[in-house]
Design a protein around this motif. Structure first.
Motif, PDB file in Angstrom:
ATOM      1  N   TRP A 234       0.825  -1.207   0.000  1.00 47.80           N
ATOM      2  CA  TRP A 234       0.000   0.000   0.000  1.00 47.80           C
ATOM      3  C   TRP A 234       0.857   1.254   0.000  1.00 47.80           C
ATOM      4  O   TRP A 234       2.016   1.245   0.429  1.00 47.80           O
ATOM      5  CB  TRP A 234      -0.966   0.024   1.189  1.00 47.80           C
ATOM      6  N   GLU A 245      -2.972   8.225 -11.467  1.00 42.54           N
ATOM      7  CA  GLU A 245      -2.893   6.778 -11.400  1.00 42.54           C
ATOM      8  C   GLU A 245      -1.834   6.363 -10.399  1.00 42.54           C
ATOM      9  O   GLU A 245      -0.785   7.016 -10.295  1.00 42.54           O
ATOM     10  CB  GLU A 245      -2.540   6.170 -12.759  1.00 42.54           C
ATOM     11  N   VAL A 246      -2.113   5.287  -9.668  1.00 42.06           N
ATOM     12  CA  VAL A 246      -1.150   4.718  -8.731  1.00 42.06           C
ATOM     13  C   VAL A 246      -0.739   3.347  -9.251  1.00 42.06           C
ATOM     14  O   VAL A 246      -1.583   2.494  -9.520  1.00 42.06           O
ATOM     15  CB  VAL A 246      -1.740   4.594  -7.319  1.00 42.06           C
ATOM     16  N   ARG A 260      -0.232  -3.689 -10.836  1.00 43.98           N
ATOM     17  CA  ARG A 260      -1.537  -3.065 -11.054  1.00 43.98           C
ATOM     18  C   ARG A 260      -1.407  -1.555 -11.169  1.00 43.98           C
ATOM     19  O   ARG A 260      -0.565  -0.940 -10.505  1.00 43.98           O
ATOM     20  CB  ARG A 260      -2.491  -3.386  -9.898  1.00 43.98           C
ATOM     21  N   ARG A 261      -2.270  -0.977 -12.009  1.00 42.38           N
ATOM     22  CA  ARG A 261      -2.431   0.480 -12.071  1.00 42.38           C
ATOM     23  C   ARG A 261      -3.846   0.790 -11.598  1.00 42.38           C
ATOM     24  O   ARG A 261      -4.812   0.228 -12.112  1.00 42.38           O
ATOM     25  CB  ARG A 261      -2.227   1.008 -13.490  1.00 42.38           C
ATOM     26  N   MET A 262      -3.949   1.699 -10.629  1.00 43.88           N
ATOM     27  CA  MET A 262      -5.238   1.993 -10.017  1.00 43.88           C
ATOM     28  C   MET A 262      -5.540   3.476 -10.181  1.00 43.88           C
ATOM     29  O   MET A 262      -4.705   4.335  -9.860  1.00 43.88           O
ATOM     30  CB  MET A 262      -5.228   1.596  -8.540  1.00 43.88           C
ATOM     31  N   VAL A 264      -7.302   7.293  -9.697  1.00 50.21           N
ATOM     32  CA  VAL A 264      -7.857   8.201  -8.685  1.00 50.21           C
ATOM     33  C   VAL A 264      -8.950   8.987  -9.392  1.00 50.21           C
ATOM     34  O   VAL A 264      -8.676   9.750 -10.321  1.00 50.21           O
ATOM     35  CB  VAL A 264      -6.785   9.143  -8.110  1.00 50.21           C
ATOM     36  N   GLN A 268      -8.321  14.164  -3.706  1.00 46.99           N
ATOM     37  CA  GLN A 268      -8.345  13.681  -2.335  1.00 46.99           C
ATOM     38  C   GLN A 268      -7.177  14.290  -1.568  1.00 46.99           C
ATOM     39  O   GLN A 268      -6.021  14.162  -1.984  1.00 46.99           O
ATOM     40  CB  GLN A 268      -8.244  12.152  -2.280  1.00 46.99           C
ATOM     41  N   PHE A 271      -5.123  10.036   0.687  1.00 47.32           N
ATOM     42  CA  PHE A 271      -5.601   8.898  -0.090  1.00 47.32           C
ATOM     43  C   PHE A 271      -4.677   7.714   0.130  1.00 47.32           C
ATOM     44  O   PHE A 271      -3.530   7.862   0.587  1.00 47.32           O
ATOM     45  CB  PHE A 271      -5.654   9.244  -1.580  1.00 47.32           C
ATOM     46  N   ARG A 273      -3.891   3.644  -1.858  1.00 48.39           N
ATOM     47  CA  ARG A 273      -4.202   2.576  -2.781  1.00 48.39           C
ATOM     48  C   ARG A 273      -3.402   1.350  -2.353  1.00 48.39           C
ATOM     49  O   ARG A 273      -2.275   1.469  -1.850  1.00 48.39           O
ATOM     50  CB  ARG A 273      -3.860   2.949  -4.229  1.00 48.39           C
ATOM     51  N   ALA A 275      -2.778  -3.127  -3.197  1.00 50.25           N
ATOM     52  CA  ALA A 275      -2.964  -4.316  -4.032  1.00 50.25           C
ATOM     53  C   ALA A 275      -2.151  -5.440  -3.422  1.00 50.25           C
ATOM     54  O   ALA A 275      -1.113  -5.210  -2.797  1.00 50.25           O
ATOM     55  CB  ALA A 275      -2.527  -4.053  -5.473  1.00 50.25           C
TER      56      ALA A 275
END
Length: 313
Positions: A234, A245-246, A260-262, A264, A268, A271, A273, A275
């Protein structure tokens, strides 16, 4: 000088800056979103409660005399005070007001209860300790709210003369802009620049953490138990924007495990993220596990960090 004993980008960050928009909108001195409506100060935050409780010293930004101080207000455990007004308003919490002469004053807010170490009338050199970062007053995260005034007018220490691009207040018709030397183009010495956002903490855990846990700190594993049910990477950050993107990547002893790309979806202030993956078999394979966390904005990487964890022997 920075009024907090910390290292910018590592142990502290600028969370909110002065709002230069005179209307209902928001705009920091770079015409960006690192502020909120009507914010007349600079918020310098530490990552979490664990960092606050370890003790972060608030220091005088310049030599001056203590005009007023307050102590004794409780730290609020991440729950802000209700809105107050008039003489009952104590939004600043435990704080100190310094006079530097020539019309200049600075204020330091939200210090920890029992930490304010100066008295009214004290003459202080630059860098003198005033107290410690806390959670007193109207605040939702541990930080120092630092404000500067010149002859009663709020001044942004990052851009005190920027009246054309991002005006703090409109000058009366016919009144010339202040001379470049009063005040200076920047009040920070040495000059400072805020990060546009990024990560404050990275870590591995054995389950998906909650935001409240990350705000308190102490979540990250120091070693991976061989029988841990899962391994989660995290990143806990600040000042995310919609469209960011995270990226989260975990590599194990035998190669990649997570990539992974997560997204937003909306801005925020704080925040995170995360995985991860569940354990397969009776134990995790022995060897090192590494994590990579990156924040991307408009196709550019604006922050990244790596960490490693080893199997608990």
């Amino acid at each position: 000088m920075l009024p907090l004993e910390c290292e910018l980008g590592l142990t502290c960050d600028f969370q909110n800056l002065v709002d230069h928009d005179p209307g209902p909108g928001t705009r920091d001195f770079q015409c960006g979103p690192l502020t909120y409506d009507g914010h007349m100060g600079t918020d310098i935050r530490v990552p979490d409660l664990a960092a606050m409780e370890a003790g972060v010293t608030v220091r005088a930004a310049a030599a001056g005399r203590v005009l007023r101080r307050r102590d004794g207000m409780a730290d609020n455990d991440l729950a802000p005070l209700p809105v107050a007004s008039g003489q009952d308003a104590r939004d600043c919490g435990n704080g100190v007001l310094l006079d530097h002469g020539g019309g200049w004053q600075t204020q330091y807010c939200h210090m920890a209860r029992g930490s304010v170490s100066v008295r009214a009338g004290d003459e202080l050199p630059a860098g003198a300790p005033l107290g410690r970062v806390g959670l007193s007053g109207r605040t939702e995260f541990p930080h120092l709210h630092f404000s500067v005034t010149y002859k009663g007018q709020e001044v942004d220490p990052f851009s005190p003369t920027d009246v054309a691009q991002c005006p703090l207040v409109a000058l009366p018709e016919g009144q010339p802009a202040p001379a470049a030397t009063e005040p200076a183009p920047t009040l920070w010495e040495p000059p400072l620049r805020p990060r546009p956002g990024g990560f404050m903490r990275l870590g591995f855990s054995t389950a998906l953490p909650e935001l409240d846990q990350l705000r308190r700190g102490g979540v990250a594993l120091k070693a991976l138990p061989a029988d841990a049910p899962a391994l989660v990477l995290w990143g806990f950050g600040f000042a995310a924007r919609g469209g960011d993107e995270v990226l989260l990547r975990i590599d194990g002893p035998d190669g990649p495990l997570v990539d992974r790309r997560m997204p937003v979806e909306a801005p925020q202030a704080q925040f995170f993220r995360a995985a991860g993956l569940k354990r397969e078999g009776e134990a995790w394979p022995p060897g090192p596990y590494t994590g990579l966390v990156e924040l991307w904005r408009q196709g550019k990487r604006i922050d990244s960090g790596t960490l490693r964890i080893d199997l608990d022997q």
